[in-house]
Design an enzyme around this catalytic site. Structure first.
Site, PDB file in Angstrom:
ATOM      1  N   GLY A 163     -14.064   8.145  -7.834  1.00 52.10           N
ATOM      2  CA  GLY A 163     -12.449   8.618  -7.557  1.00 52.10           C
ATOM      3  C   GLY A 163     -11.281   8.443  -7.081  1.00 52.10           C
ATOM      4  O   GLY A 163     -10.479   8.794  -6.999  1.00 52.10           O
TER       5      GLY A 163
ATOM      6  N   ASN B 122     -12.294  10.928  -0.423  1.00 53.92           N
ATOM      7  CA  ASN B 122     -13.417   9.790  -2.068  1.00 53.92           C
ATOM      8  C   ASN B 122     -13.162   8.403  -1.384  1.00 53.92           C
ATOM      9  O   ASN B 122     -12.891   8.253  -0.582  1.00 53.92           O
ATOM     10  CB  ASN B 122     -12.668  10.239  -2.846  1.00 53.92           C
ATOM     11  CG  ASN B 122     -12.828  11.850  -3.781  1.00 53.92           C
ATOM     12  OD1 ASN B 122     -14.028  12.204  -3.822  1.00 53.92           O
ATOM     13  ND2 ASN B 122     -11.556  11.789  -3.943  1.00 53.92           N
TER      14      ASN B 122
ATOM     15  N   CYS C 146       0.550   3.488   3.860  1.00 50.81           N
ATOM     16  CA  CYS C 146       1.216   2.845   4.543  1.00 50.81           C
ATOM     17  C   CYS C 146       3.161   2.663   4.186  1.00 50.81           C
ATOM     18  O   CYS C 146       3.403   2.801   5.260  1.00 50.81           O
ATOM     19  CB  CYS C 146       1.304   0.900   4.363  1.00 50.81           C
ATOM     20  SG  CYS C 146      -0.745   0.892   4.914  1.00 50.81           S
TER      21      CYS C 146
ATOM     22  N   HIS D 119      -6.034   3.570   0.431  1.00 47.17           N
ATOM     23  CA  HIS D 119      -5.901   3.692   2.377  1.00 47.17           C
ATOM     24  C   HIS D 119      -6.703   5.371   2.365  1.00 47.17           C
ATOM     25  O   HIS D 119      -6.426   6.198   1.670  1.00 47.17           O
ATOM     26  CB  HIS D 119      -4.397   4.494   2.448  1.00 47.17           C
ATOM     27  CG  HIS D 119      -4.147   4.298   3.734  1.00 47.17           C
ATOM     28  ND1 HIS D 119      -3.033   3.651   4.182  1.00 47.17           N
ATOM     29  CD2 HIS D 119      -4.534   4.748   5.169  1.00 47.17           C
ATOM     30  CE1 HIS D 119      -2.731   3.736   5.417  1.00 47.17           C
ATOM     31  NE2 HIS D 119      -3.374   5.115   5.765  1.00 47.17           N
TER      32      HIS D 119
ATOM     33  N   HIS E 239      -8.073  14.925   1.611  1.00 47.74           N
ATOM     34  CA  HIS E 239      -7.445  15.568   1.412  1.00 47.74           C
ATOM     35  C   HIS E 239      -8.545  17.276   1.809  1.00 47.74           C
ATOM     36  O   HIS E 239      -9.416  17.250   2.136  1.00 47.74           O
ATOM     37  CB  HIS E 239      -8.407  15.865   0.138  1.00 47.74           C
ATOM     38  CG  HIS E 239      -8.377  14.925  -1.342  1.00 47.74           C
ATOM     39  ND1 HIS E 239      -7.290  14.819  -1.974  1.00 47.74           N
ATOM     40  CD2 HIS E 239      -8.701  13.607  -1.255  1.00 47.74           C
ATOM     41  CE1 HIS E 239      -7.425  13.455  -2.726  1.00 47.74           C
ATOM     42  NE2 HIS E 239      -8.699  12.966  -1.985  1.00 47.74           N
TER      43      HIS E 239
ATOM     44  N   HIS F 246      -3.964   0.897   8.372  1.00 50.73           N
ATOM     45  CA  HIS F 246      -4.322   1.000   7.548  1.00 50.73           C
ATOM     46  C   HIS F 246      -5.622   1.124   7.627  1.00 50.73           C
ATOM     47  O   HIS F 246      -6.131  -0.739   7.730  1.00 50.73           O
ATOM     48  CB  HIS F 246      -4.157  -0.230   6.358  1.00 50.73           C
ATOM     49  CG  HIS F 246      -4.200  -0.303   4.697  1.00 50.73           C
ATOM     50  ND1 HIS F 246      -4.661   0.084   3.631  1.00 50.73           N
ATOM     51  CD2 HIS F 246      -5.512  -0.793   4.538  1.00 50.73           C
ATOM     52  CE1 HIS F 246      -4.812   0.261   2.514  1.00 50.73           C
ATOM     53  NE2 HIS F 246      -5.672  -0.646   3.528  1.00 50.73           N
TER      54      HIS F 246
ATOM     55  N   CYS G 254       0.909  -1.125   0.353  1.00 50.08           N
ATOM     56  CA  CYS G 254      -0.008  -0.491   0.124  1.00 50.08           C
ATOM     57  C   CYS G 254       1.223   1.367   0.061  1.00 50.08           C
ATOM     58  O   CYS G 254       1.997   1.174   0.532  1.00 50.08           O
ATOM     59  CB  CYS G 254      -0.686  -0.434   1.037  1.00 50.08           C
ATOM     60  SG  CYS G 254      -1.986   1.499   1.319  1.00 50.08           S
TER      61      CYS G 254
ATOM     62  N   ASP H  22       0.144  16.587  -1.253  1.00 55.73           N
ATOM     63  CA  ASP H  22      -0.371  15.885  -2.067  1.00 55.73           C
ATOM     64  C   ASP H  22       0.610  16.170  -3.391  1.00 55.73           C
ATOM     65  O   ASP H  22       1.296  17.108  -4.067  1.00 55.73           O
ATOM     66  CB  ASP H  22      -1.330  16.245  -2.705  1.00 55.73           C
ATOM     67  CG  ASP H  22      -2.510  15.514  -3.878  1.00 55.73           C
ATOM     68  OD1 ASP H  22      -3.491  14.575  -3.293  1.00 55.73           O
ATOM     69  OD2 ASP H  22      -1.673  15.086  -4.721  1.00 55.73           O
TER      70      ASP H  22
ATOM     71  N   HIS I 253      -7.881   8.074   3.151  1.00 53.43           N
ATOM     72  CA  HIS I 253      -6.688   9.621   3.231  1.00 53.43           C
ATOM     73  C   HIS I 253      -8.378  10.707   2.964  1.00 53.43           C
ATOM     74  O   HIS I 253      -9.162  10.929   2.162  1.00 53.43           O
ATOM     75  CB  HIS I 253      -6.209   9.952   2.116  1.00 53.43           C
ATOM     76  CG  HIS I 253      -6.946  10.030   0.886  1.00 53.43           C
ATOM     77  ND1 HIS I 253      -7.217   8.372   0.287  1.00 53.43           N
ATOM     78  CD2 HIS I 253      -6.503  10.001  -0.507  1.00 53.43           C
ATOM     79  CE1 HIS I 253      -7.092   7.836  -0.629  1.00 53.43           C
ATOM     80  NE2 HIS I 253      -7.461   9.233  -0.888  1.00 53.43           N
TER      81      HIS I 253
HETATM   82  P1  5GP Z   1      -8.122  10.402  -4.531  1.00 51.46           P
HETATM   83  O1  5GP Z   1      -7.955  10.114  -5.343  1.00 51.46           O
HETATM   84  O2  5GP Z   1      -7.626   8.506  -4.178  1.00 51.46           O
HETATM   85  O3  5GP Z   1      -9.362  10.416  -3.149  1.00 51.46           O
HETATM   86  O4  5GP Z   1      -6.775  10.534  -3.698  1.00 51.46           O
HETATM   87  C1  5GP Z   1      -5.369  10.531  -4.093  1.00 51.46           C
HETATM   88  C2  5GP Z   1      -4.682  11.260  -3.900  1.00 51.46           C
HETATM   89  O5  5GP Z   1      -3.216  10.767  -3.409  1.00 51.46           O
HETATM   90  C3  5GP Z   1      -3.642  12.299  -5.246  1.00 51.46           C
HETATM   91  O6  5GP Z   1      -4.702  13.784  -5.375  1.00 51.46           O
HETATM   92  C4  5GP Z   1      -2.846  11.579  -6.051  1.00 51.46           C
HETATM   93  O7  5GP Z   1      -2.258  12.768  -6.286  1.00 51.46           O
HETATM   94  C5  5GP Z   1      -1.937  11.790  -4.499  1.00 51.46           C
HETATM   95  N1  5GP Z   1      -0.906  10.848  -4.973  1.00 51.46           N
HETATM   96  C6  5GP Z   1      -0.986   9.463  -5.251  1.00 51.46           C
HETATM   97  N2  5GP Z   1       0.334   8.835  -5.605  1.00 51.46           N
HETATM   98  C7  5GP Z   1       0.969   9.413  -4.652  1.00 51.46           C
HETATM   99  C8  5GP Z   1       2.615   9.626  -3.882  1.00 51.46           C
HETATM  100  O8  5GP Z   1       3.124   8.780  -4.045  1.00 51.46           O
HETATM  101  N3  5GP Z   1       2.962  10.592  -3.122  1.00 51.46           N
HETATM  102  C9  5GP Z   1       2.001  11.622  -2.450  1.00 51.46           C
HETATM  103  N4  5GP Z   1       2.370  12.806  -1.751  1.00 51.46           N
HETATM  104  N5  5GP Z   1       0.302  11.762  -3.001  1.00 51.46           N
HETATM  105  C10 5GP Z   1       0.171  11.167  -4.255  1.00 51.46           C
HETATM  106 ZN    ZN Z   2      -2.191   1.548   3.498  1.00 46.70          ZN
END
Ligand code: 5GP
Ligand code: ZN
Length: 113
Positions: free
Chosen positions: A92, A86, A7, A97, A101, A46, A4, A30, A99
């Site tokens: 999307g 999300n 993680c 894991h 925003h 997790h 993950c 991000d 999170h």
């Molecule tokens: P989701 O689309 O799942 O709501 O958000 C995932 C977020 O993780 C996205 O905004 C994406 O830009 C961010 N993200 C993906 N990979 C990485 C990474 O390796 N490092 C960081 N800091 N953010 C990431």
């Molecule tokens: Zn995780």
């Protein structure tokens, strides 16, 4: 969960993009920011999404929102900000894991896409 991404980020090592790291919560910038401030807050544990939260997560969730408040202040988001999480394909979610925003630093449109 060594496969993950979040993680692995939580496990460190932490770079300058990590703004908060405690026993329970990690906050970092991000990689693909959608606003001048775009942070992600995650529990170290997790959990796939808010759909998997239980009463045992009350403490970590309280800390997430305390950290959101303090980081919003640190980032000078005085005129407002948005907290988004999300869940699943339609929303999307791209990292499974949990999170949150934290977005701010510009006027944010509503409704979201
Ligand atoms: P989701 O689309 O799942 O709501 O958000 C995932 C977020 O993780 C996205 O905004 C994406 O830009 C961010 N993200 C993906 N990979 C990485 C990474 O390796 N490092 C960081 N800091 N953010 C990431
Ligand atoms: Zn995780």
């Amino acid at each position: 969960m060594s496969d993950c991404l979040f993680c692995r980020i939580a496990a460190g090592p932490h770079d300058a993009g990590v703004l908060h790291s405690s026993d329970r919560v990690v906050a970092f910038r991000d990689v693909n920011p959608q606003a001048p401030t775009h942070l992600l807050l995650i529990p170290r544990e997790h959990v796939a999404s808010v759909a998997d939260l239980t009463g045992s997560h009350d403490g970590v969730l309280a800390e997430v929102f305390e950290v959101i408040r303090s980081l919003a202040e640190r980032e000078s988001l005085d005129t407002g900000y948005r907290v988004v999480t999300n869940v699943g394909v339609d929303a999307g979610q791209s990292v499974d894991h949990l999170h949150f925003h934290l977005l701010g630093g510009r006027a944010l449109g509503w409704p979201p896409g």
